[in-house]
Motif scaffolding. Structure first.
Motif, mmCIF file in Angstrom:
data_model
loop_
_atom_site.group_PDB
_atom_site.id
_atom_site.type_symbol
_atom_site.label_atom_id
_atom_site.label_comp_id
_atom_site.label_asym_id
_atom_site.label_seq_id
_atom_site.Cartn_x
_atom_site.Cartn_y
_atom_site.Cartn_z
ATOM 1 N N HIS A 430 16.455 57.726 9.381
ATOM 2 C CA HIS A 430 16.837 56.379 8.957
ATOM 3 C C HIS A 430 17.375 56.365 7.525
ATOM 4 C CE1 HIS A 430 16.842 52.034 8.802
ATOM 5 N NE2 HIS A 430 16.168 52.078 7.669
ATOM 6 N N GLY A 431 18.543 55.751 7.348
ATOM 7 C CA GLY A 431 19.114 55.541 6.022
ATOM 8 C C GLY A 431 19.890 56.710 5.465
ATOM 9 N N THR A 432 19.776 57.898 6.053
ATOM 10 C CA THR A 432 20.456 59.056 5.468
ATOM 11 C C THR A 432 21.973 58.952 5.597
ATOM 12 O OG1 THR A 432 20.204 60.259 7.561
ATOM 13 C CG2 THR A 432 18.508 60.597 5.895
ATOM 14 N N ILE A 433 22.446 58.237 6.586
ATOM 15 C CA ILE A 433 23.879 58.149 6.818
ATOM 16 C C ILE A 433 24.575 57.277 5.776
ATOM 17 C CG2 ILE A 433 23.767 56.137 8.349
ATOM 18 C CD1 ILE A 433 25.967 59.211 8.878
ATOM 19 N N SER A 434 23.842 56.351 5.174
ATOM 20 C CA SER A 434 24.462 55.348 4.302
ATOM 21 C C SER A 434 24.365 55.694 2.817
ATOM 22 C CB SER A 434 23.810 53.980 4.535
ATOM 23 O OG SER A 434 22.417 54.047 4.292
ATOM 24 N N GLU A 435 23.900 56.900 2.492
ATOM 25 C CA GLU A 435 23.801 57.313 1.089
ATOM 26 C C GLU A 435 24.594 58.593 0.879
ATOM 27 O OE1 GLU A 435 19.766 57.683 -0.090
ATOM 28 O OE2 GLU A 435 19.385 55.528 -0.053
#
Length: 486
Positions: A430-435
């Protein structure tokens, strides 16, 4: 004498004006009195009751300023989808109505010889406080039926909610190859005022003569597995996208396809990652940024997945719905084919989640090498909390589905099963794609630990397949992505 002569030759203008006014005083008095009388009379006319004599009403009309003729009704021309030079399909949205639009048409597709699906957005307050209705009409035969509306977003809509209108006629239409048009008559049915109703007529679909391919409804599908992605937005990490595409192309195989929807997240560096796979025929990118004008749930992801469902309904045996920070996995003794074959009797099945830490990295190697590894190699700590309900994703056989959602469909024919534990699962980062930065925040050299009260334990499942994925990518597209950045 000279002074008198000058006075005669150059008379005083002020004295001349006074003299003229004095000599014409009776006429001026009459003119001013007439103007004052007429103004007073016109003012009094505005207060006369409407039931008085017809002559008074005529005078009132005479006193009113002339009104310009009404403008001609606007001609609505639907904007069509466009294929850009880079191969991206730019989608367009056509609006009808005012304020929060009565209906925003995204697409319409045939579902068979006598049935169609119209996919769009509509004002959410309209559907909460009123009961809008839809009538489907097929021309030139002029056949009409009531449209069956489906609201698949379960009330998650914001200003707009998603509407899928099913138009099913009592017999085949346009199946002789003559072409035709599908009109959708969208009525507000009061919209809060029972005495007020507006109907917008929408040209949802046009078939030109000989354009209908009847074999599409019966021929074997082109793809075994098709991925329908939700709206991608934000400053996405090219490296995480690279890993995700290579991994899933390898898993799903040659007869697979991936539909990516760009809601602002496909910036140039992400496009560079996708382009080799687009050229190989595995990926289609659709530009849906225009939908940002319409305030729906999470960049209108319910709208997008329903369009994808009906657009590719007859092209895929199985259709998957999950996100680009989630990786599908089947145990070593299985393949994706054996798992899917075991679920053929179900229209839909859900997939269990394994939640991975997006910060903890396992330090069992040289520190300098950790940062050169792929995310699925170094993010190996799994949330090991037992007995909690985790979000599931799902797959469907699309020919039996009428509308769909993000986590599952409620509008289908056939059975659904949730009993897939141990057969198929997905790893969620979760969230790794957007940073766009290194995901490792903390390097850990223990196999289990607690962070903020949440227990984690090492799960190397994805790390163990990373090497094969890298070799597959190199074999398929070469080394063009070897220098991809976070």
């Amino acid at each position: 004498m000279v002074k008198d002569r000058d006075a005669i030759q150059n008379p005083n203008p002020k004295k001349m004006f006074i003299g003229i006014v004095w000599n014409c005083a009776p006429e001026l008095k009459l003119l001013l009195s007439s103007i004052l009388f007429l103004c007073s009379l016109f003012t009094l006319f505005q207060f006369f009751p409407s039931h008085l004599s017809f002559s008074i009403q005529d005078l009132r009309h005479c006193a009113a300023l002339p009104q310009p003729p009404p403008p001609p009704p606007p001609t609505h021309i639907n904007q069509q989808d466009v294929v850009l030079n880079n191969g991206v399909i730019k989608r367009n949205f056509n609006t009808y109505g005012t304020a929060a639009y009565n209906f925003i048409l995204m697409s319409a597709y045939r579902g068979g010889l006598n049935t169609f699906a119209v996919v769009g957005l509509s004002s959410k307050p309209l559907h909460v406080f009123s009961k809008p209705t839809y009538i489907c009409q097929w021309l030139p035969q002029n056949i009409t039926v009531a449209g069956n509306k489906i609201l698949p977003d379960w009330g998650y809509g914001r200003v707009y909610t998603v509407v899928v209108v099913n138009c099913t006629f009592p017999f085949p239409v346009g199946d002789d190859g003559s072409g035709g048009r599908l009109l959708l008559h969208a009525s507000t049915s009061g919209g809060g005022d029972a005495n007020f109703n507006l109907t917008d007529t929408i040209e949802a679909l046009t078939e030109t003569p000989e354009s209908l391919n009847l074999l599409q409804f019966t021929a074997p599908p082109k793809y075994d597995y098709l991925y329908c992605g939700s709206s991608l937005y934000g400053n996405l990490s090219p490296q995480r996208i690279r890993e995700w595409v290579a991994y899933h192309v390898k898993m799903f195989g040659e007869k697979s396809h991936f539909v990516i929807h760009d809601a602002g997240g496909i910036h140039p560096e992400v496009m560079e990652v996708l382009r080799p796979w687009m050229e190989k025929g595995y990926v289609t990118v659709q530009n849906i940024r225009e939908q940002e004008r319409f305030d729906g749930y999470y960049h209108n992801q319910f709208l997008i997945v329903n369009d994808c469902l009906h657009r590719y309904r007859f092209m895929a045996k199985w259709m998957f719905f999950f996100d680009v920070d989630e990786f599908i996995f089947v145990p070593k003794k299985s393949t994706i084919k054996t798992v899917m074959d075991s679920l053929t009797n179900y229209t839909q099945f859900t997939i269990e989640q394994r939640t991975m830490s997006n910060k903890l990295c396992y330090l069992d190697d040289h520190v300098g090498k950790i940062y050169r590894k792929w995310g699925i190699e170094k993010l190996v700590y799994r949330d090991s909390v037992k007995g909690i309900r985790r979000d599931r994703k799902y797959a469907i056989q699309p020919r039996n589905v009428f509308a769909t959602g993000v986590h599952m469909s409620e509008n289908l024919l056939g059975k659904t099963t949730h009993d897939t534990e141990g057969k198929i699962m997905y790893y969620h980062y979760h969230g790794t794609i957007s940073e766009r930065r290194e995901p490792c925040r903390q390097l850990v050299n223990t196999t289990s630990m607690k962070v903020g009260g949440t227990p984690y334990e090492v799960d190397k499942t994805m790390r163990e397949v990373a090497g094969a994925v890298k070799r597959f990518e190199l074999r398929m597209i070469g080394s063009v992505l070897i220098r991809t950045k976070q």
